[in-house]
Every structure is written in C-alpha cells, then in structure tokens.
Design an enzyme around this catalytic site. Structure first.
Site, PDB file in Angstrom:
ATOM      1  N   LYS A 143       0.867  -1.187   0.000  1.00  0.00           N
ATOM      2  CA  LYS A 143       0.000   0.000   0.000  1.00  0.00           C
ATOM      3  C   LYS A 143       0.898   1.230   0.000  1.00  0.00           C
ATOM      4  O   LYS A 143       1.835   1.319   0.804  1.00  0.00           O
ATOM      5  CB  LYS A 143      -0.861   0.021   1.271  1.00  0.00           C
ATOM      6  CG  LYS A 143      -1.920  -1.067   1.281  1.00  0.00           C
ATOM      7  CD  LYS A 143      -3.264  -0.521   0.828  1.00  0.00           C
ATOM      8  CE  LYS A 143      -4.278  -1.654   0.802  1.00  0.00           C
ATOM      9  NZ  LYS A 143      -5.435  -1.361  -0.019  1.00  0.00           N
ATOM     10  N   ASP A 171      -0.667  -0.079  -4.437  1.00  0.00           N
ATOM     11  CA  ASP A 171      -2.049   0.403  -4.382  1.00  0.00           C
ATOM     12  C   ASP A 171      -2.072   1.764  -3.698  1.00  0.00           C
ATOM     13  O   ASP A 171      -1.756   1.867  -2.525  1.00  0.00           O
ATOM     14  CB  ASP A 171      -2.909  -0.602  -3.605  1.00  0.00           C
ATOM     15  CG  ASP A 171      -4.391  -0.261  -3.668  1.00  0.00           C
ATOM     16  OD1 ASP A 171      -4.744   0.797  -4.239  1.00  0.00           O
ATOM     17  OD2 ASP A 171      -5.193  -1.058  -3.153  1.00  0.00           O
ATOM     18  N   GLU A 200      -2.368   0.286  -8.471  1.00  0.00           N
ATOM     19  CA  GLU A 200      -3.817   0.500  -8.504  1.00  0.00           C
ATOM     20  C   GLU A 200      -4.123   1.982  -8.266  1.00  0.00           C
ATOM     21  O   GLU A 200      -3.697   2.538  -7.255  1.00  0.00           O
ATOM     22  CB  GLU A 200      -4.513  -0.312  -7.391  1.00  0.00           C
ATOM     23  CG  GLU A 200      -4.403  -1.800  -7.563  1.00  0.00           C
ATOM     24  CD  GLU A 200      -4.979  -2.578  -6.378  1.00  0.00           C
ATOM     25  OE1 GLU A 200      -5.874  -2.061  -5.671  1.00  0.00           O
ATOM     26  OE2 GLU A 200      -4.521  -3.713  -6.162  1.00  0.00           O
ATOM     27  N   ASP A 223      -9.291  -0.174  -9.979  1.00  0.00           N
ATOM     28  CA  ASP A 223      -9.959  -0.858  -8.863  1.00  0.00           C
ATOM     29  C   ASP A 223     -11.275  -0.128  -8.591  1.00  0.00           C
ATOM     30  O   ASP A 223     -12.345  -0.552  -9.049  1.00  0.00           O
ATOM     31  CB  ASP A 223      -9.023  -0.876  -7.638  1.00  0.00           C
ATOM     32  CG  ASP A 223      -9.664  -1.481  -6.397  1.00  0.00           C
ATOM     33  OD1 ASP A 223     -10.814  -1.959  -6.476  1.00  0.00           O
ATOM     34  OD2 ASP A 223      -9.026  -1.483  -5.320  1.00  0.00           O
ATOM     35  N   LYS A 245     -13.446  -6.873  -6.770  1.00  0.00           N
ATOM     36  CA  LYS A 245     -13.809  -7.196  -5.392  1.00  0.00           C
ATOM     37  C   LYS A 245     -15.280  -7.607  -5.421  1.00  0.00           C
ATOM     38  O   LYS A 245     -16.175  -6.756  -5.397  1.00  0.00           O
ATOM     39  CB  LYS A 245     -13.637  -5.966  -4.493  1.00  0.00           C
ATOM     40  CG  LYS A 245     -12.192  -5.545  -4.268  1.00  0.00           C
ATOM     41  CD  LYS A 245     -12.146  -4.390  -3.299  1.00  0.00           C
ATOM     42  CE  LYS A 245     -10.749  -4.146  -2.777  1.00  0.00           C
ATOM     43  NZ  LYS A 245      -9.810  -3.703  -3.813  1.00  0.00           N
TER      44      LYS A 245
HETATM   45  O1  LIG Z   1      -6.290  -6.382  -2.893  1.00  0.00           O
HETATM   46  C1  LIG Z   1      -5.682  -6.929  -1.943  1.00  0.00           C
HETATM   47  O2  LIG Z   1      -4.607  -7.521  -2.115  1.00  0.00           O
HETATM   48  C2  LIG Z   1      -6.247  -6.902  -0.563  1.00  0.00           C
HETATM   49  C3  LIG Z   1      -7.511  -6.159  -0.390  1.00  0.00           C
HETATM   50  C4  LIG Z   1      -7.385  -4.662  -0.386  1.00  0.00           C
HETATM   51  O3  LIG Z   1      -6.350  -4.128  -0.641  1.00  0.00           O
HETATM   52  C5  LIG Z   1      -8.575  -3.887   0.004  1.00  0.00           C
HETATM   53  C6  LIG Z   1      -9.462  -4.466   0.897  1.00  0.00           C
HETATM   54  C7  LIG Z   1     -10.606  -3.803   1.295  1.00  0.00           C
HETATM   55  C8  LIG Z   1     -10.865  -2.553   0.799  1.00  0.00           C
HETATM   56  C9  LIG Z   1      -9.997  -1.952  -0.114  1.00  0.00           C
HETATM   57  C10 LIG Z   1      -8.848  -2.619  -0.517  1.00  0.00           C
HETATM   58  C11 LIG Z   1      -7.972  -1.936  -1.540  1.00  0.00           C
HETATM   59  O4  LIG Z   1      -7.709  -2.523  -2.590  1.00  0.00           O
HETATM   60  O5  LIG Z   1      -7.583  -0.823  -1.325  1.00  0.00           O
HETATM   61 MG   LIG Z   2      -7.195  -0.956  -4.286  1.00  0.00          MG
END
Ligand SMILES: O=C(O)CCC(=O)c1ccccc1C(=O)O
Ligand SMILES: [Mg+2]
Length: 333
Positions: A143, A171, A200, A223, A245
């Site tokens: 992240k 991300d 992302e 995303d 998701k």
């Molecule tokens: O995508 C992954 O590897 C884990 C999940 C994740 O990052 C996430 C989980 C819940 C809400 C938002 C996010 C995101 O992609 O930011």
């Molecule tokens: Mg994301």
C-alpha cells in the site's frame, strides 16, 4: 423441499485496522445456508463500511426477501441478479446458489499476493520464503500513498533491489496528486519500474492516472473505477489489470462477465478481498482458482481478524468460530 437460514456474525478485528479514515473494530456480516434435497450451499454477505453503498440492515432485509422467494420456488440465480444495487447481497446469494448447484469447484489455492507491512526484517524473511509462480516471479503487494510519496518510492526501490525475483503490485487508492505521483516515480529507477506489475489507481482522476502511466512507464490497474457508473473494460496504453472485489461488485455472473471482458481486452483480472471472513475468503480463493487461474489473487486479509468463521483457511492458526455460536436472524418455515 427448500430451507434457508441466515446467521449474523461479528468478528473482532486486530487493533488498528483503519479503512478510509475510520477504525474497524469488528467485521460484521451475514452467512446464509441453503438446503435443497440432500445438497447445501453457503454464502457470505458482508457490506464493507466506507466502501459498500449498502449497509448491513439493508442487506439483511434484502436477503430475507430474496430467500423467501427462493424457498417458494424462485430461481436464486435470478433473485441474486435482481439485487444489482446491493452488490454484497447479489454476491453472497449467488455464491450459496453456485455451491448448491455444485457449480463452484472445491479446489482452492492459498496462494495470494502478501500485503507487505510492518517490520522490514520480518518482511524480507517472508518475501524470501514466498513461492515463485510459473514465470519464476514472486508477487507481493504494498500500500502506498499513506505517507510521503518520496518515502514510498525509496521503500519500493529498496525492496525491488534487495529481492531480484520480486514483482510488486502497489495500491495508492487514488491518493496522489500528479506532483506527488511524480515524486514517487522520481525515486524508482527506470530499470526497476518493469517489476512494478501495476499500481492501482495512483491518482484522484482516471485521466491523471493515465498520464502517470504514460509519463513514468509504470503500468496501472483500475480498482475503484471498475465499480463506477459508466466504466467499461477496455484495452488502454499503460493499463495492465482490473481488480474485482466481488462483495463490492455483485453477483458471480457479473464478476464472470467482467473477467471475460478483461481477458478479451488482454487485461489481467485480479480477484481481491473486501475483508470477508475465512468462509467468504475461501470461496474467493476457489473463484480465483476457477476463473482466473493465471492471476495471483489479492486475498491476504485474514490476519486482520482475530478469528476464522465456520470454514478454515488452510494453514491458518486463528481460532475458529463455529456456526453454533452465531445468532440466527431468519429461518424459513
Ligand atoms: O487487494 C488486496 O490484495 C487486498 C484487499 C485490499 O487491498 C482492500 C481491501 C478492502 C478494501 C480496499 C482494498 C484496496 O484494494 O484498497
Ligand atoms: Mg485498491
């Protein structure tokens, strides 16, 4: 004869799980179990606060309504598809339906992209032990965008330099201005950039994110955009993947449609968690193995919780909450 039960769960989260600026102390959701003849199917419905449009009471009401119709003979595939404005409901009901009809294969791989955080030494050991995929690549996720973008750039460079077979997904959750995004890229040497599989949603707008990809040569993935009205899956320069998701997206049928569109456009489709319990997470792992076997899914979120629910994630040592401990909130007659 059809029978259905709806359970409510509340699982304690690890301290300090923060989502979109709010602390998530417990993960709350519903489990449904369906019986028909000698077959059974389970599904999880867990709107994610800060991300889902619907909340749990709305989801619960819709589930009750949908299952009453199913018990009276309606097709659950049709019932689930009708809840397009309540994606968590559409997804959970369609999973239970797919299990009941034995459409969702049992095979599951626990392989997923580990979320990199915490103590650097521990992280290096974990990444060192990570299995490589068919192309000899280790895939992990970081992240970014929470602190200074320059620091993110230095951190990512350090990881990529230390582990030559490591490929990173990043991300940023739309947190960078174009200036901050450029600050990040400035600290990642051009020869390292190809090992960033994608980032992302680096910037606030899609246009800024496209510019970032063009200016830096770092690929991006959609995303949040995938769930916005008017989004269409298409091949674009600099775009490598779409993130799906399912809890935030909708029925299994809708997810399959997006996956097919991504593959047709030459994009990777990555199944990812919305912090489901171990029950939902194992289903996501099965879906990923079934529909996106070549893409490592983003499912490394179980350890954000203090317990598993009803089904085990293989190898997890977290205690398991049994179905007998759950509150029944609705049951068919
Ligand atoms: O995508 C992954 O590897 C884990 C999940 C994740 O990052 C996430 C989980 C819940 C809400 C938002 C996010 C995101 O992609 O930011
Ligand atoms: Mg994301």
């Amino acid at each position: 004869m059809r029978r259905a039960t709806v359970y409510r769960y509340s699982l304690p989260m690890e301290a300090g799980v923060v989502l979109r600026n709010q602390r998530l102390k417990t993960r709350d959701g519903l489990l449904v179990s369906l019986w028909q003849d000698d077959k059974t199917g389970w599904g999880e419905i867990a709107p994610l606060p800060g991300f889902s449009q619907e909340d749990l009471p709305q989801a619960q009401e819709a589930v009750r309504h949908g299952l009453s119709q199913w018990v009276q003979g309606a097709s659950l595939t049709a019932v689930a598809s009708a809840f397009s404005t309540l994606p968590s409901v559409a997804f959970g009901l369609s999973c239970a339906d797919a299990e009941l009809r034995e459409e969702l294969p049992q095979v599951l791989s626990t392989r997923c992209a580990p979320l990199c955080h915490g103590d650097p030494n521990e992280l290096y050991a974990r990444l060192g032990a990570l299995p490589a995929d068919a192309h000899g690549r280790k895939v992990a996720k970081v992240k970014v965008g929470l602190y200074e973008s320059v620091g993110d750039g230095l951190n990512v460079s350090m990881l990529l330099e230390a582990l030559p077979d490591l490929h990173l997904r990043l991300d940023a959750n739309r947190s960078w201005t174009p200036v901050k995004a450029a600050g990040f890229a400035r600290h990642v040497a051009p020869e390292l950039r190809s090992r960033i599989t994608f980032i992302e949603e680096p910037c606030l707008t899609r246009e800024q994110s496209r510019d970032f990809a063009r200016l830096t040569g770092i690929a991006i993935a959609w995303d949040e955009s995938v769930r916005e009205a008017g989004f269409t899956v298409q091949a674009e320069p600099g775009v490598a993947a779409i993130i799906i998701k399912p809890t935030l997206t909708g029925s299994l049928m809708r997810c399959r449609q997006l996956i097919a569109q991504a593959h047709a456009a030459g994009l990777e489709a990555v199944i990812s968690s919305s912090l489901e319990s171990s029950l939902g997470l194992t289903q996501l792992a099965r879906i990923a193995q079934w529909l996106t076997p070549d893409a490592v899914p983003g499912l490394d979120t179980l350890d954000l919780m203090q317990a598993q629910l009803v089904r085990h994630w293989p190898d997890s040592v977290l205690p398991l909450t049994d179905v007998s401990a759950l509150e029944i909130v609705w049951q068919s007659k």
